[in-house]
Design an enzyme around this catalytic site. Structure first.
Site, mmCIF file in Angstrom:
data_model
loop_
_atom_site.group_PDB
_atom_site.id
_atom_site.type_symbol
_atom_site.label_atom_id
_atom_site.label_comp_id
_atom_site.label_asym_id
_atom_site.label_seq_id
_atom_site.Cartn_x
_atom_site.Cartn_y
_atom_site.Cartn_z
ATOM 1 N N GLU A 21 0.839 -1.200 0.000
ATOM 2 C CA GLU A 21 0.000 0.000 0.000
ATOM 3 C C GLU A 21 0.875 1.252 0.000
ATOM 4 O OE1 GLU A 21 -3.790 0.261 2.000
ATOM 5 O OE2 GLU A 21 -3.017 1.932 3.200
ATOM 6 N N TYR A 22 0.483 2.252 -0.826
ATOM 7 C CA TYR A 22 1.174 3.531 -0.897
ATOM 8 C C TYR A 22 0.169 4.664 -0.699
ATOM 9 C CZ TYR A 22 4.677 0.626 -3.278
ATOM 10 O OH TYR A 22 5.585 -0.361 -3.598
ATOM 11 N N LYS A 26 2.972 14.709 -0.788
ATOM 12 C CA LYS A 26 2.464 16.079 -0.818
ATOM 13 C C LYS A 26 3.224 16.986 -1.777
ATOM 14 C CE LYS A 26 0.643 15.979 3.906
ATOM 15 N NZ LYS A 26 0.690 16.595 5.257
ATOM 16 N N HIS A 157 -14.755 -1.462 14.370
ATOM 17 C CA HIS A 157 -14.628 -0.081 13.874
ATOM 18 C C HIS A 157 -14.638 0.877 15.052
ATOM 19 C CE1 HIS A 157 -15.419 3.616 11.642
ATOM 20 N NE2 HIS A 157 -15.117 2.958 10.536
ATOM 21 N N TYR A 276 1.465 -2.474 4.751
ATOM 22 C CA TYR A 276 1.337 -1.024 4.799
ATOM 23 C C TYR A 276 2.748 -0.432 4.773
ATOM 24 C CZ TYR A 276 -3.599 -1.579 5.947
ATOM 25 O OH TYR A 276 -4.939 -1.891 5.895
#
Length: 599
Positions: A21-22, A26, A157, A276
């Site tokens: 995952e990426y 910014k 959650h 991650y």
């Protein structure tokens, strides 16, 4: 391809699989660095990658751009996050269409976090309330086109303290059409195991990929768990307390903990996991190495170049070698082609490359970094030193190649540096390869049990005087062919026809000979415009009246771009003998000078 189909294939073959995952950086330089990292990490064999969607859709445009680039330039099967936060139906439609147009068939459907500055989540006008609404909408509008993943919460959650109810909501999302579950990160393996068994017990039968976060540093861990109030067992806190001020030790601890978790996944029958990465590379690589996880080479590298995963280019199997280090510009120059290869490299080919304007040429590095790498050249030797330093791995890139040389060039790296110091400014190369196994870690590509071949290839800029000397040498060697051209378009060659010359090919069981990389005249003339324009871009980082700018523009205006193919692929040293007369005496002296050694 849909991720769920790749997962089913891996499960049928009984092999482990993983994904990365990426998140969208910014800054523009951060994005470029991420692309470089994604390209390197492709070699670790992820079954897919996914790209996050910023809170409140804050990174929506950049997310879709990264997804499109990953699919088309780097050949990475990509899953795009899509949230309900601040996303009316029209914007969801736009995002889904962009994903479909770039070949992405995978969506991770999420409710999303509250927008920045908002403590509680609220649906927007004409938007969706829950992730299940998004799942239903995608299924209704697109049928089975997309593989849809949803998030699982091993701890429940954060907005729902009832874990059993939260698990039922997960089942409802699966029943609504979700194909697989990717869990949020967690640090309690026993808690995850209980979650997994309960999920199976209530009828959630789709693949569940546990999300693994390698701890990078102590303060980073505290920040990460603050997002969803994750539980971290006291044992982990106690072990980290001793080393919390030593980032290297904490990283090592995080790697070992991730390895331990993944081994426990296997014990309960889970072969896949989701890393991650937080856009970092080292921990992911070491985790895979320590688990002895290596993806099948034919899956990682079906061709010697990254195959585009857009449907339009699905059958593309031939490319000119000239854009080897600038894939993105090649794709943009040819995006209007209707089919691939469609005879482009045969008798019916057409010079259908797009115009130079409109797709842009850039140096990929900010000006201050360019100057740090390339300095302020005032003579040709200064430029030659820069090229040689790049060949030796001492600087990160040159205008024609923003990444380090491929591992296959290691055996010719010193020779490349040497001929640069002699005034042959190389921008592309490959060594001769004679029947190496397709499973070879450095040169291999394509289906297993095959053999791959390469002709030695060099491409470089050269002064007119040296070009004439070189052509005289070439004229006595029937094995060597070349194309040469200057910025004005003055063209020279010794080829007798305009047929494509295959410089890479493979022989595989039960298949025709594959010839995926070629040298070809029409393509070379299209490439030369970009190659010379990069000199102009380099000159622009200096004052226009400076010695450096004048020198670089003089090279651009007067030198030639030449590519040389040594067609006897069994003669691994043949191409270098063209330079031997100069190399014998001059080579050692210049190499020693470039390394700061004097006699």
């Amino acid at each position: 391809m849909k991720v769920i189909d790749k997962i089913h294939k891996a499960e049928q073959e009984g092999r482990p699989f993983w994904s990365f995952e990426y998140f969208p950086p910014k800054t523009a330089q951060g994005v470029q660095n991420l692309y470089d990292r994604m390209e390197r990490m492709q070699r670790y064999g992820p079954e897919f990658i996914d790209v996050t969607w910023g809170a409140g859709g804050s990174s929506a445009e950049l997310t879709t751009e990264i997804v499109a680039t990953a699919q088309s330039v780097y050949g990475l099967e990509t899953m795009m996050h899509l949230t309900c936060t601040n996303m009316p139906v029209q914007e969801i439609d736009d995002a889904l269409e962009k994903a479909k147009n770039c070949g992405c068939q995978n969506i991770l459907a999420l409710r999303g976090d509250p927008p920045k500055g908002q403590e509680t989540w609220e649906s927007c006008k004409e938007g969706f309330e829950h992730a299940i609404d998004l799942v239903r909408y995608i299924r209704k509008k697109y049928g089975d086109y997309f593989c849809i993943a949803v998030a699982g919460h091993p701890e429940g959650h954060i907005d729902n303290p009832d874990k059993d109810a939260d698990l039922q909501y997960l089942k409802d999302k699966v029943d609504a059409g979700a194909d697989l579950v990717v869990t949020q990160l967690f640090f309690d393996i026993d808690m995850f195991t209980a979650f997994y068994k309960k999920a199976r017990a209530i009828g959630i039968n789709v693949p569940i990929l546990p999300g693994v976060f390698p701890i990078q540093n102590y303060t980073g861990l505290k920040r990460v768990i603050s997002f969803n109030d994750n539980f971290v067992p006291q044992k982990i806190w106690d072990e980290l307390e001793v080393i919390k001020d030593d980032d290297t030790a904490v990283k090592e601890y995080g790697i070992n903990l991730a390895v331990e978790f993944i081994k426990k996944f296997r014990e309960i029958g889970i072969n896949g996991f989701h890393l991650y990465t937080f856009n970092l590379e080292r921990s992911s690589r070491i985790i895979l190495e320590r688990l002895n996880l290596v993806a099948p080479l034919e899956a990682v590298k079906p061709l010697p170049w990254n195959q585009c995963l857009t449907s339009k280019r699905a059958k593309e199997n031939v490319r000119p070698i000239f854009w080897k280090n600038r894939t993105k510009s090649y794709l943009q120059r040819t995006e209007t082609w209707d089919e691939f290869p469609n005879g482009r490299w045969g008798d019916s080919r057409s010079p259908a490359f797009g115009e130079l304007d409109g797709w842009g040429i850039n140096l990929k590095y900010p000006v201050d970094q360019c100057i740090k790498m390339w300095g302020y050249p005032t003579c040709i030797d200064d430029i030659a030193q820069t090229f040689a330093r790049y060949c030796k791995g001492q600087i990160a890139g040159i205008p024609w190649s923003a990444q380090q040389l491929d591992p296959e060039t290691d055996i010719i790296r010193q020779r490349l540096a040497a001929i640069n110091l002699l005034g042959y400014l190389t921008i592309n190369s490959q060594p001769a390869v004679n029947g190496v196994r397709s499973s070879d870690k450095i040169y291999g590509w394509g289906p297993r049990n095959g053999y791959v071949f390469q002709k030695a290839y060099l491409e470089f800029f050269v002064s007119p005087d040296k070009l004439n000397e070189l052509i005289d040498k070439i004229s006595g060697n029937p094995q060597v062919t070349y194309y040469a051209v200057n910025k004005r378009g003055d063209f020279r060659t010794n080829t007798q026809n305009d047929e494509p010359n295959a410089v890479t090919w493979g022989v595989f069981p039960g298949k025709e000979i594959a010839q995926p990389t070629i040298v070809e005249g029409v393509a070379f003339m299209a490439w030369k415009d970009e190659a010379f324009e990069l000199w102009n871009r380099w000159a622009r980082i200096y004052d226009r009246e400076s010695d450096s700018a004048r020198l670089i523009l003089d090279v651009c205006s007067n030198w030639y771009l030449i590519n040389i193919v040594h067609n006897d692929f069994q003669d691994e040293n043949g191409i270098w003998r063209l330079f031997d007369l100069e190399i014998d005496g001059e080579i050692s002296r210049k190499l020693m000078q470039s390394n700061g050694i004097s006699r």
